[in-house]
Design an enzyme around this catalytic site. Sequence first.
Site, short mmCIF file in Angstrom:
data_model
loop_
_atom_site.label_atom_id
_atom_site.label_comp_id
_atom_site.label_asym_id
_atom_site.label_seq_id
_atom_site.Cartn_x
_atom_site.Cartn_y
_atom_site.Cartn_z
N ALA A 62 31.62 25.95 58.39
CA ALA A 62 30.89 27.21 58.49
C ALA A 62 30.73 27.58 59.96
CB ALA A 62 29.52 27.07 57.85
N GLY A 107 32.30 22.97 55.88
CA GLY A 107 32.88 23.93 54.94
C GLY A 107 34.41 23.87 54.87
N GLU A 110 35.07 21.21 52.51
CA GLU A 110 34.65 21.72 51.20
C GLU A 110 35.70 22.68 50.62
OE1 GLU A 110 30.78 22.77 52.95
OE2 GLU A 110 29.85 21.72 51.28
N GLU A 130 27.33 17.89 58.55
CA GLU A 130 26.15 18.77 58.55
C GLU A 130 24.87 18.04 58.94
OE1 GLU A 130 28.55 18.80 56.30
OE2 GLU A 130 28.99 20.85 55.65
#
Length: 256
Positions: A62, A107, A110, A130
């Site tokens: 992200a 992300g 992910e 994270e």
Amino acid sequence: MSVTLDTIDGLALVSLNRPEALNALSFAVLNELSAAFDEVAGTDARALVITGSGGKAFCAGADIKELMGRDLVAQRDGAELGQATFSKLDKLHIPSIAVVNGYAFGGGLELAMACTFRIATPNAKMGLPEIKLGLIPGYGGTQRLPRLVGQARALEIVLSGKSIDAAEAERIGLINRIVEGTDPVALGREFAAQFVRYSRCATLFAKEAIQRAAEVSLQDGLKVEADLSTLAFQTADAAEGMNAFVEKRKPVFKDQ
Ligand code: CAA
């Protein structure tokens, strides 16, 4: 545009093109990815290959700079957007392949985990860091990672935030295999070649049955398998496949 969609020889190719930020997933990028997956779903592509441009990263996660200072409602909406986007990918009727040619963090991993397959170059580094930011994974990582590598390994990876290399990722089943080469598109196409010649119907039913195995009891999963294998049996492609075997020739599947 930070996401491009092309088609080559019946394969859909989605590329993240934001190398200056290691292909980080801004909300604009997530929206572009979502639109690209919708478009892929409407095509007759036989597989989807996802790559990150720039040669250094598949995707660094992200966009941290964009996350900063958001209120909780916006943050919750952002998590749901990421999850919904990756669920679209997960639910595509065709197999998808992430080519991890460098960093795949947060992300980015992910996104790769929402693909049907992950292949990685020897220099790849993966992780869900994270926790180092005071956060936890929010685009499906806490749910897809344990399904891939088991709860104990997922807990270690998420709670430590550590980075794992391609060899370790292959050993624990996070990736399908390590591949050598500098052209990620060529690597994805080569991997896809092993299944794109089969009936799209049978491919879809097999993918669906195996994905359901992670969600339901063994008894319910066996019912799903009985139903889907019966559906496969009813297709023209199944008749063609069995006839071709008996007639000692190669089958010609028509995805019907
Ligand atoms: N968000 C925004 N920008 C990022 C980014 C990210 N996730 N990752 C890298 N960048 C930017 C850097 O800020 C830098 O830009 P500037 O030159 O403008 O400063 C550029 O990309 C190059 O990055 P680095 O200079 O840091 O490159 P490096 O080779 O030294 O390090 C790296 C590479 C180890 C991947 C490092 O960039 C890094 O640790 N990135 C963050 C990884 C991360 O924590 N990801 C998780 C994000 S949170 C998340 O994903 C939540 C979720 O579940 C959805």
